[in-house]
Motif scaffolding. Structure first.
Motif, PDB file in Angstrom:
ATOM      1  N   GLU A 216       0.851  -1.178   0.000  1.00 35.62           N
ATOM      2  CA  GLU A 216       0.000   0.000   0.000  1.00 35.62           C
ATOM      3  C   GLU A 216       0.892   1.235   0.000  1.00 35.62           C
TER       4      GLU A 216
ATOM      5  N   HIS B 255       1.238   5.185   1.120  1.00 34.92           N
ATOM      6  CA  HIS B 255       0.712   6.181   2.061  1.00 34.92           C
ATOM      7  C   HIS B 255       1.477   7.488   1.865  1.00 34.92           C
ATOM      8  N   TYR B 256       0.861   8.594   2.323  1.00 36.28           N
ATOM      9  CA  TYR B 256       1.568   9.870   2.291  1.00 36.28           C
ATOM     10  C   TYR B 256       2.752   9.868   3.248  1.00 36.28           C
ATOM     11  N   SER B 257       2.568   9.282   4.427  1.00 39.19           N
ATOM     12  CA  SER B 257       3.641   9.210   5.421  1.00 39.19           C
ATOM     13  C   SER B 257       3.340   8.072   6.388  1.00 39.19           C
ATOM     14  N   GLN B 258       4.253   7.866   7.313  1.00 38.99           N
ATOM     15  CA  GLN B 258       4.035   6.808   8.303  1.00 38.99           C
ATOM     16  C   GLN B 258       2.923   7.160   9.271  1.00 38.99           C
TER      17      GLN B 258
ATOM     18  N   SER C 171       0.042   8.516   8.249  1.00 39.99           N
ATOM     19  CA  SER C 171      -1.213   8.471   7.507  1.00 39.99           C
ATOM     20  C   SER C 171      -1.763   7.055   7.535  1.00 39.99           C
TER      21      SER C 171
ATOM     22  N   GLN D 158      -4.716   6.049   6.167  1.00 42.92           N
ATOM     23  CA  GLN D 158      -5.452   5.714   4.948  1.00 42.92           C
ATOM     24  C   GLN D 158      -4.482   5.582   3.776  1.00 42.92           C
ATOM     25  N   SER D 159      -4.581   4.463   3.065  1.00 43.30           N
ATOM     26  CA  SER D 159      -3.713   4.265   1.910  1.00 43.30           C
ATOM     27  C   SER D 159      -4.323   4.928   0.678  1.00 43.30           C
TER      28      SER D 159
ATOM     29  N   PHE E  37       6.370   9.631  -0.558  1.00 46.50           N
ATOM     30  CA  PHE E  37       5.412   8.618  -0.135  1.00 46.50           C
ATOM     31  C   PHE E  37       6.099   7.521   0.659  1.00 46.50           C
TER      32      PHE E  37
ATOM     33  N   LYS F  84       0.796  -4.651   2.891  1.00 42.60           N
ATOM     34  CA  LYS F  84      -0.608  -4.678   3.301  1.00 42.60           C
ATOM     35  C   LYS F  84      -0.746  -5.520   4.553  1.00 42.60           C
TER      36      LYS F  84
END
Length: 133
Positions: free
Chosen positions: A99, A101-104, A106, A108-109, A124, A129
Motif C-alpha cells: 500500500e 501512504h503519504y507518510s508513516q 497516515s 489511509q492508503s 510517499f 498490506k
C-alpha cells in the motif's frame, strides 16, 4: 570633471532573454523569444517521486509522468528496490502486496487508480498490506 557615478548598467540577457540597454525590446514584434507562439502552455514531462519502503534504508527515487497512477508508481518503486538488491530484501516483488501512504502517520492508503498529479505530494511511504485473519 566628468561624473562616473552612477555606473552605466550592462544587460547581458542572461536568464531573461536578450534586451537592449534600456531594458525594452527593439520593436520586431513577438514577445519574448523561444518561437512557440507564446499562447502554448508548457506541460510537465516527468516528475521525481521519492518512495520510502518501510524498514528499508534510504529512498527509492522514481521518475514518472504525472499522468501515471499510484499502482504504476508502486510497481516502479518495487522493481527498482529489487533490481538494485537493496537491503533488507522485501517479502514479495508483487506490488499488489503493498500500500502507498503519504507518510508513516497516515492511516489511509492511496487508491491504486488515483493519478499522481492529483495527489499534491511527491514523497510517499510504501508498506506491506496488513492481512486481517
Amino acid at each position: 570633471m566628468d561624473s562616473v557615478f552612477p555606473p552605466k548598467r550592462q544587460y547581458y540577457g542572461v536568464g531573461r532573454g536578450a534586451s537592449s540597454e534600456s531594458g525594452l525590446n527593439n520593436g520586431g514584434g513577438g514577445g519574448g523569444g523561444g518561437g512557440g507562439g507564446g499562447n502554448e502552455r508548457r506541460r510537465l514531462t516527468k516528475v521525481l517521486f521519492n518512495v520510502h519502503i518501510q524498514n528499508s534504508l534510504g529512498l527509492v527515487q522514481v521518475m514518472m509522468l504525472p499522468e501515471n497512477t499510484v499502482a504504476e508508481l508502486m510497481r516502479a518503486a518495487v522493481d527498482i528496490h529489487v533490481k538494485e538488491n537493496r537491503r533488507p530484501l522485501i517479502g514479495s516483488s508483487d506490488p499488489v502486496c503493498y500500500e502507498l501512504h503519504y507518510s508513516q502517520f497516515s492511516l489511509q492508503s492511496l487508491k491504486p487508480e488515483e493519478k499522481l498529479i492529483d495527489l499534491g505530494s511527491r514523497n510517499f511511504l510504501l508498506c506491506p498490506k496488513i492481512v486481517m485473519k
